[in-house]
Design a protein around this motif. Structure first.
Motif, PDB file in Angstrom:
ATOM      1  N   ASN A 105       0.859  -1.181   0.000  1.00  0.00           N
ATOM      2  CA  ASN A 105       0.000   0.000   0.000  1.00  0.00           C
ATOM      3  C   ASN A 105       0.890   1.223   0.000  1.00  0.00           C
ATOM      4  N   GLU A 106       0.286   2.373  -0.260  1.00  0.00           N
ATOM      5  CA  GLU A 106       1.096   3.596  -0.270  1.00  0.00           C
ATOM      6  C   GLU A 106       1.836   3.736   1.049  1.00  0.00           C
ATOM      7  N   ALA A 107       3.070   4.216   0.952  1.00  0.00           N
ATOM      8  CA  ALA A 107       3.956   4.448   2.101  1.00  0.00           C
ATOM      9  C   ALA A 107       4.545   3.163   2.694  1.00  0.00           C
ATOM     10  N   ASP A 108       4.125   1.997   2.214  1.00  0.00           N
ATOM     11  CA  ASP A 108       4.801   0.769   2.656  1.00  0.00           C
ATOM     12  C   ASP A 108       6.243   0.778   2.134  1.00  0.00           C
ATOM     13  N   GLY A 109       7.095   0.037   2.819  1.00  0.00           N
ATOM     14  CA  GLY A 109       8.499  -0.018   2.418  1.00  0.00           C
ATOM     15  C   GLY A 109       8.760  -1.110   1.388  1.00  0.00           C
ATOM     16  N   VAL A 110       9.610  -0.788   0.426  1.00  0.00           N
ATOM     17  CA  VAL A 110      10.054  -1.770  -0.580  1.00  0.00           C
ATOM     18  C   VAL A 110      11.585  -1.750  -0.576  1.00  0.00           C
ATOM     19  N   VAL A 111      12.183  -2.918  -0.371  1.00  0.00           N
ATOM     20  CA  VAL A 111      13.646  -2.982  -0.274  1.00  0.00           C
ATOM     21  C   VAL A 111      14.256  -3.146  -1.667  1.00  0.00           C
ATOM     22  N   ILE A 112      15.296  -2.373  -1.913  1.00  0.00           N
ATOM     23  CA  ILE A 112      16.133  -2.614  -3.088  1.00  0.00           C
ATOM     24  C   ILE A 112      17.592  -2.655  -2.625  1.00  0.00           C
ATOM     25  N   GLN A 113      18.412  -3.360  -3.384  1.00  0.00           N
ATOM     26  CA  GLN A 113      19.812  -3.525  -2.998  1.00  0.00           C
ATOM     27  C   GLN A 113      20.678  -2.833  -4.039  1.00  0.00           C
ATOM     28  N   THR A 114      21.104  -1.652  -3.698  1.00  0.00           N
ATOM     29  CA  THR A 114      21.856  -0.813  -4.641  1.00  0.00           C
ATOM     30  C   THR A 114      23.342  -1.161  -4.617  1.00  0.00           C
ATOM     31  N   PRO A 115      24.097  -0.845  -5.682  1.00  0.00           N
ATOM     32  CA  PRO A 115      23.610  -0.256  -6.932  1.00  0.00           C
ATOM     33  C   PRO A 115      22.783  -1.273  -7.717  1.00  0.00           C
ATOM     34  N   VAL A 116      21.703  -0.793  -8.323  1.00  0.00           N
ATOM     35  CA  VAL A 116      20.818  -1.713  -9.041  1.00  0.00           C
ATOM     36  C   VAL A 116      20.146  -0.996 -10.206  1.00  0.00           C
ATOM     37  N   TYR A 117      19.709  -1.796 -11.176  1.00  0.00           N
ATOM     38  CA  TYR A 117      18.982  -1.333 -12.365  1.00  0.00           C
ATOM     39  C   TYR A 117      18.007  -0.195 -11.993  1.00  0.00           C
ATOM     40  N   CYS A 164      17.440  -8.600  -7.812  1.00  0.00           N
ATOM     41  CA  CYS A 164      17.935  -8.638  -9.183  1.00  0.00           C
ATOM     42  C   CYS A 164      18.875  -9.849  -9.259  1.00  0.00           C
ATOM     43  N   SER A 165      18.479 -10.877 -10.001  1.00  0.00           N
ATOM     44  CA  SER A 165      19.176 -12.165  -9.947  1.00  0.00           C
ATOM     45  C   SER A 165      19.234 -12.820 -11.328  1.00  0.00           C
ATOM     46  N   PRO A 166      20.410 -12.797 -11.980  1.00  0.00           N
ATOM     47  CA  PRO A 166      21.688 -12.180 -11.642  1.00  0.00           C
ATOM     48  C   PRO A 166      21.571 -10.652 -11.509  1.00  0.00           C
ATOM     49  N   HIS A 167      22.584 -10.080 -10.850  1.00  0.00           N
ATOM     50  CA  HIS A 167      22.472  -8.679 -10.475  1.00  0.00           C
ATOM     51  C   HIS A 167      23.088  -7.727 -11.500  1.00  0.00           C
ATOM     52  N   ASN A 168      22.236  -6.885 -12.060  1.00  0.00           N
ATOM     53  CA  ASN A 168      22.650  -5.769 -12.914  1.00  0.00           C
ATOM     54  C   ASN A 168      22.746  -4.539 -12.014  1.00  0.00           C
ATOM     55  N   PRO A 169      23.891  -3.882 -11.859  1.00  0.00           N
ATOM     56  CA  PRO A 169      25.067  -3.922 -12.715  1.00  0.00           C
ATOM     57  C   PRO A 169      26.289  -4.663 -12.168  1.00  0.00           C
ATOM     58  N   VAL A 170      26.236  -5.304 -11.004  1.00  0.00           N
ATOM     59  CA  VAL A 170      27.518  -5.755 -10.425  1.00  0.00           C
ATOM     60  C   VAL A 170      27.945  -7.149 -10.909  1.00  0.00           C
ATOM     61  N   GLY A 171      27.083  -7.814 -11.711  1.00  0.00           N
ATOM     62  CA  GLY A 171      27.511  -9.049 -12.363  1.00  0.00           C
ATOM     63  C   GLY A 171      27.509 -10.295 -11.502  1.00  0.00           C
ATOM     64  N   ARG A 172      26.921 -10.196 -10.311  1.00  0.00           N
ATOM     65  CA  ARG A 172      26.876 -11.403  -9.462  1.00  0.00           C
ATOM     66  C   ARG A 172      25.768 -12.352  -9.915  1.00  0.00           C
ATOM     67  N   VAL A 173      26.073 -13.658  -9.825  1.00  0.00           N
ATOM     68  CA  VAL A 173      25.053 -14.693  -9.961  1.00  0.00           C
ATOM     69  C   VAL A 173      24.932 -15.273  -8.556  1.00  0.00           C
ATOM     70  N   TRP A 174      23.855 -14.979  -7.891  1.00  0.00           N
ATOM     71  CA  TRP A 174      23.734 -15.365  -6.478  1.00  0.00           C
ATOM     72  C   TRP A 174      23.744 -16.880  -6.334  1.00  0.00           C
ATOM     73  N   SER A 175      24.437 -17.362  -5.313  1.00  0.00           N
ATOM     74  CA  SER A 175      24.521 -18.812  -5.101  1.00  0.00           C
ATOM     75  C   SER A 175      23.250 -19.303  -4.401  1.00  0.00           C
ATOM     76  N   PRO A 352      26.143   6.706 -10.712  1.00  0.00           N
ATOM     77  CA  PRO A 352      25.152   7.235  -9.770  1.00  0.00           C
ATOM     78  C   PRO A 352      23.705   6.936 -10.156  1.00  0.00           C
ATOM     79  N   SER A 353      23.440   6.699 -11.453  1.00  0.00           N
ATOM     80  CA  SER A 353      22.049   6.400 -11.832  1.00  0.00           C
ATOM     81  C   SER A 353      21.591   5.046 -11.260  1.00  0.00           C
ATOM     82  N   PHE A 354      22.535   4.244 -10.772  1.00  0.00           N
ATOM     83  CA  PHE A 354      22.170   2.952 -10.182  1.00  0.00           C
ATOM     84  C   PHE A 354      21.963   3.058  -8.667  1.00  0.00           C
TER      85      PHE A 354
END
Ligand SMILES: Cc1ncc(COP(=O)(O)O)c(C=O)c1O
Length: 390
Positions: A105-117, A164-175, A352-354
């Motif tokens: 809902n509005e104002a709920d938190g959404v996690v992102i793991q930066t730097p990311v797309y 983001c899996s694999p992760h753009n832009p850091v190139g990780r493929v999570w195990s 910085p755009s990521f």
């Protein structure tokens, strides 16, 4: 046999990457994530054949397209998808928006793991949700998720995590171990995971992609997976997406959110044709492409080590995107970008755009013939050699 060294001019095709009127005409475009390679020839053949039929009516996702997609995921990634779980979707970015609408809902938190797309943070902000940041941690040239930090930034109003899996832009493929730990934490804290797996088929030779959902029913029931043929087969311009949601309640909520936007509708005629041909026949093309991409990355790494030793690429496990640290030059980000665009006339994506952690970096798309990569790097080195410490 494909010849990925072939130079195919893209200027004048209304290419988003190559035809930006703001770029000087001799710019080498190594930014947005599409590659300069021709698609598998079976895709071209299928499109030409369909174009020959002169009635271009509404299209549907046929049984045979669903079958081709399901068979691909099982063959390549070992994940058995039930046809009922699939929601055909117009693209992965719209899917991020639908999912945020559906599960928060509005104002709920959404996690992102930066730097990311960048559309990850953009979607959260545009929809009036609260951005909760769990920046990745850099260990030398490799990144990892910080789950202790994640635990501390989640509060009662945090409902969703965009992975983001694999992760753009850091190139990780999570195990599998990393994904399992993340999945368990999110389940314990009541977070749904939207896993953007769009780059899942672009894994460097020797590596292995593991879909989060394949790690157990508990993760399948609390996550949404975004898949598409667009990056895999280099057809983003005709691309489409498949959202896979095993949990019927999550699926119904997602559909409702998508339908509200009127965007979750029939697939474009050519999307369906290209996607089916790609999933059915594109395997050998991809198998040839991956070693070429690996060799491009090795070429890039080697070139930088010799000519610009201050700029090291992050260790690459997947994607065709190199994440380059320019910070040793001590220049402001805007100045690095200016030197690249105006002096070297090479266009990359600025770090910085990521988001947080992107400062000092540039992202380079090496999905191009090696000669183009070489020319671009030569131009960049000619400009930045002045800043290398001798
Ligand atoms: C992680 C990621 N998700 C989604 C997209 C774009 O998806 P679509 O074109 O289907 O909206 C990209 C394109 O670069 C991407 O890197």
């Amino acid at each position: 046999m494909y010849n990925f060294d072939e130079l195919i001019p893209r200027r004048g095709t209304s290419s988003y990457k190559w035809d930006d009127p703001h770029d000087p005409p001799d710019t080498i475009a190594l930014w947005v994530a599409d590659m300069d390679f021709p698609a598998p020839r079976e895709v071209t053949r299928a499109l030409l054949e369909r174009a020959r039929h002169p009635v271009y009516g509404y299209s549907r996702v046929s049984e045979s397209l669903s079958e081709a997609f399901i068979a691909w995921q099982e063959r390549r990634n070992g994940w058995r998808i039930d046809g009922d779980w699939i929601v055909p979707s117009p693209g992965v970015v719209p899917v991020l928006h639908f999912a945020i609408e559906a599960y928060t809902n509005e104002a709920d938190g959404v996690v992102i793991q930066t730097p990311v797309y960048p559309p990850f943070s953009r979607a959260v902000k545009l929809l009036g949700r609260r951005l909760v940041l769990n920046p990745l941690v850099r260990d030398g040239l490799r990144y990892r998720m910080d789950l202790a930090q994640l635990e501390s930034v989640i509060d009662a109003g945090t409902k969703l995590l965009l992975l983001c899996s694999p992760h753009n832009p850091v190139g990780r493929v999570w195990s599998a171990a990393e994904l399992r730990e993340l999945g368990e934490l999110c389940r314990r804290r009541g977070l749904t995971i939207v896993s953007d797996d769009i780059h899942c088929d672009l894994i460097m030779p020797g590596g292995r992609f593991v879909p989060l959902v394949s790690l157990g029913e508990e993760f399948a029931q609390t996550s949404v997976t975004c898949l598409a043929p667009s990056k895999t087969f280099n057809i983003p311009g005709v691309g489409s997406a498949f959202t896979v949601i095993p949990n019927p309640k999550l699926r119904a909520a997602f559909r409702r959110a998508g339908e509200k936007t009127a965007l979750l509708s029939l697939p474009g005629l050519y999307n369906a044709v290209a996607a089916e041909a790609a999933y059915r026949f594109g395997g050998p093309w991809l198998d040839e492409l991956l070693p070429y991409l690996r060799d491009n990355f090795l070429f890039l790494k080697d070139f930088l080590a010799k000519e610009m030793p201050s700029v090291a690429p992050a260790q690459l496990e997947g994607t065709y995107l190199a994440w380059l640290d320019f910070s040793a030059y001590g220049l402001a980000d805007g100045e690095v970008t200016r030197l690249l665009r105006e002096e070297a006339r090479v266009r990359l994506n600025d770090g910085p755009s990521f988001g947080m952690g992107g400062e000092g970096f540039q992202r380079l798309n090496f999905g191009c013939p090696r000669a183009v990569l070489k020319e671009a790097l030569t131009r960049v080195a000619a400009v930045f050699s002045a800043y290398e410490k001798n």
